[in-house]
Motif scaffolding. Structure first.
Motif, PDB file in Angstrom:
ATOM      1  N   GLY A 172       0.769  -1.255  -0.005  1.00 18.93           N
ATOM      2  CA  GLY A 172      -0.074  -0.102   0.079  1.00 18.93           C
ATOM      3  C   GLY A 172       0.761   1.196   0.030  1.00 18.93           C
ATOM      4  N   ALA A 173       1.889   1.209   0.800  1.00 18.96           N
ATOM      5  CA  ALA A 173       2.833   2.396   0.806  1.00 18.96           C
ATOM      6  C   ALA A 173       3.269   2.671  -0.839  1.00 18.96           C
ATOM      7  CB  ALA A 173       4.109   2.164   1.498  1.00 18.96           C
ATOM      8  N   ALA A 174       3.562   1.686  -1.413  1.00 18.88           N
ATOM      9  CA  ALA A 174       3.913   1.995  -2.931  1.00 18.88           C
ATOM     10  C   ALA A 174       2.473   2.438  -3.652  1.00 18.88           C
ATOM     11  CB  ALA A 174       4.507   0.525  -3.597  1.00 18.88           C
ATOM     12  N   ILE A 175       1.545   1.508  -3.745  1.00 20.20           N
ATOM     13  CA  ILE A 175       0.420   1.551  -4.508  1.00 20.20           C
ATOM     14  C   ILE A 175      -0.546   2.677  -4.168  1.00 20.20           C
ATOM     15  CG2 ILE A 175      -1.588   0.536  -5.722  1.00 20.20           C
ATOM     16  CD1 ILE A 175      -0.019  -2.172  -5.745  1.00 20.20           C
ATOM     17  N   ASN A 176      -0.799   2.763  -2.946  1.00 18.70           N
ATOM     18  CA  ASN A 176      -2.031   3.662  -2.459  1.00 18.70           C
ATOM     19  C   ASN A 176      -1.532   5.075  -1.934  1.00 18.70           C
ATOM     20  OD1 ASN A 176      -3.884   1.513  -2.654  1.00 18.70           O
ATOM     21  ND2 ASN A 176      -3.689   1.064  -0.533  1.00 18.70           N
ATOM     22  N   VAL A 284       7.819   8.335   0.842  1.00 20.11           N
ATOM     23  CA  VAL A 284       6.759   7.811   1.643  1.00 20.11           C
ATOM     24  C   VAL A 284       7.572   7.147   2.691  1.00 20.11           C
ATOM     25  CG1 VAL A 284       4.833   5.900   1.741  1.00 20.11           C
ATOM     26  CG2 VAL A 284       5.066   7.355  -0.368  1.00 20.11           C
ATOM     27  N   LEU A 285       7.074   7.649   3.895  1.00 14.50           N
ATOM     28  CA  LEU A 285       7.628   7.013   5.049  1.00 14.50           C
ATOM     29  C   LEU A 285       6.623   5.965   5.755  1.00 14.50           C
ATOM     30  CD1 LEU A 285       9.476   6.887   7.735  1.00 14.50           C
ATOM     31  CD2 LEU A 285       8.198   8.517   8.654  1.00 14.50           C
ATOM     32  N   GLY A 316      -0.486   1.324   4.929  1.00 16.21           N
ATOM     33  CA  GLY A 316      -0.600   1.317   3.332  1.00 16.21           C
ATOM     34  C   GLY A 316      -1.779   1.898   2.919  1.00 16.21           C
ATOM     35  N   ASP A 317      -2.139   2.858   3.720  1.00 13.83           N
ATOM     36  CA  ASP A 317      -3.552   3.568   3.375  1.00 13.83           C
ATOM     37  C   ASP A 317      -4.432   2.554   2.557  1.00 13.83           C
ATOM     38  OD1 ASP A 317      -2.486   6.116   4.213  1.00 13.83           O
ATOM     39  OD2 ASP A 317      -1.917   6.870   2.422  1.00 13.83           O
ATOM     40  N   CYS A 318      -4.605   1.422   3.397  1.00 14.21           N
ATOM     41  CA  CYS A 318      -5.560   0.514   2.654  1.00 14.21           C
ATOM     42  C   CYS A 318      -6.815   0.585   3.399  1.00 14.21           C
ATOM     43  CB  CYS A 318      -4.975  -0.882   3.168  1.00 14.21           C
ATOM     44  SG  CYS A 318      -5.191  -1.568   4.776  1.00 14.21           S
ATOM     45  N   LEU A 319      -7.732  -0.096   2.549  1.00 12.88           N
ATOM     46  CA  LEU A 319      -9.204  -0.086   2.878  1.00 12.88           C
ATOM     47  C   LEU A 319      -9.351  -1.769   2.951  1.00 12.88           C
ATOM     48  CD1 LEU A 319     -11.646   0.969   3.816  1.00 12.88           C
ATOM     49  CD2 LEU A 319     -12.436   0.956   1.445  1.00 12.88           C
TER      50      LEU A 319
END
Length: 370
Positions: A172-176, A284-285, A316-319
């Motif tokens: 998520g860190a990469a994609i989101n 992105v940290l 990862g800013d995920c849902l």
């Protein structure tokens, strides 16, 4: 109420213990999950070392998959028998983030209301603090129903359970958070479990080049298997200059990577990430710093002059309801190699030994299988 075996950290820095705990019957909005597998994450070690807070004793473990055993009144999203991956972002649906359509920033995530407790000894009845509201180094655990995400029941628990924290955080860190896509260059500083997942996520998104940075040759080899096109041993080479050199070879005029993911959580590596990004690039940290660490001293003109964005990635800013089933499907299709993150399967009594291996960088993930 029922009694099960679980891994407990009783005091700061003390070895973890296998203890008998009480798991209440689920109340409104709660579920009891029979845990099948749970990864040993660095965050669990942070809890044991007092790096998160001092609410001892802790019930450790949070990267888990298992089967719903029972649910409390009002639960409609999962049912007994469902195979689920546990998460620590059970969104409320009613805060200002949820109201504006950004539930991955939910400010009021749910945990179980009831507390699990120690079952025997002089501390019998003492309430336990579950790691990240989960506590899954246990035969069974009590969580909020919203912490349970139903996924394909044929998936391997030891692999998909890792989506519950580290793998999702890196992907998520990469994609989101970093919005990595085709045509973007990526550098990942720190290639443990989270960093390796950031590499895998970047490869999944079609980024190129994907540059892995670490001081451990074994981790760099793993990063190559996850999709890194280049590796840098930062104990031997200046990573900032080498990242710039590689990116300039690929994109005319590039002065760094479009996205740099910092997966260590230290001021010096964050500063490397800051200067290794291209003009208007993104840092992105996602590495977790300790309480005493400070943002490194930077000339404010550099912050202004380089533009772009300096971001932190929470989970990862995920849902989970959106991302977990999708990623499990990609795993089942052979497009996302979650098995590669499982270095070893261990028993519930082997967690302390797994922490020691973590110190030496011997594993990507040890996974407790129950």
């Amino acid at each position: 109420m029922q009694q099960v075996q679980a891994v407990v950290a009783r005091a700061k820095g003390a070895p973890v213990e296998l203890a008998t705990i009480n798991v209440p019957n689920p109340g409104p909005g709660e579920a009891v999950v029979k845990v099948q597998a749970c990864g040993v994450c660095h965050t669990d070690l942070h809890y044991r070392e007092g790096g998160i807070n001092d609410d001892f004793p802790f019930l450790l473990g949070h990267e888990a998959a298992g089967v719903i055993e029972s649910v409390g009144p009002g639960v409609t999203t999962v049912a007994p028998g469902d195979f689920v991956v546990l998460n620590w972002r059970a969104v409320c649906g009613d805060c200002r983030a949820c109201d504006r359509g950004e539930p991955w920033y939910c400010f009021a995530t749910h945990n179980a209301t009831q507390k699990m407790t120690l079952a025997d000894g002089p501390d019998a009845g003492t309430e336990l603090t579950p790691a990240l509201g989960i506590g899954a180094f246990a035969e069974k655990t009590l969580v909020a129903a919203g912490q349970c995400t139903k996924v394909d029941q044929s998936a391997r628990p030891a692999a998909v359970g890792l989506l519950g924290c580290g793998v999702m955080a890196g992907l998520g860190a990469a994609i989101n958070t970093g919005a990595v896509t085709r045509g973007k260059s990526v550098a990942v500083i720190g290639c443990g479990g989270v960093g390796a997942a950031a590499v895998a996520g970047s490869a999944l998104a079609g980024a190129s080049p994907i540059i892995a940075v670490d001081i451990d040759s074994k981790k760099l080899e793993t990063a190559k298997k996850m999709g890194a096109t280049h590796t840098i041993d930062s104990s031997q080479t200046d990573p900032v200059e080498e990242i710039k050199r590689i990116c300039a070879q690929t994109y005319r005029g590039a002065d760094g990577a479009d996205v740099v993911v910092e997966a260590v959580g230290r001021p010096e590596t964050w500063k490397q990430a800051f200067y290794a990004r291209d003009l208007a690039g993104t840092v992105v940290l996602v590495g977790v710093p300790t309480l005493e660490m400070k943002v490194p001293d930077l000339p404010l003109i550099d912050v202004f002059g380089r533009g772009g964005a300096l971001k932190s990635s929470w989970y990862g800013d995920c849902l989970p309801s959106r991302d977990f089933p999708m990623l499990v499907d990609l795993y089942q299709q052979g497009r996302l190699n979650l098995d590669a993150f499982v270095t070893e399967e261990i028993g519930i009594s082997d967690v302390e030994a797994a922490f020691e291996k973590m110190h030496h960088g011997d594993v990507l993930r040890s996974v407790v299988v129950l």
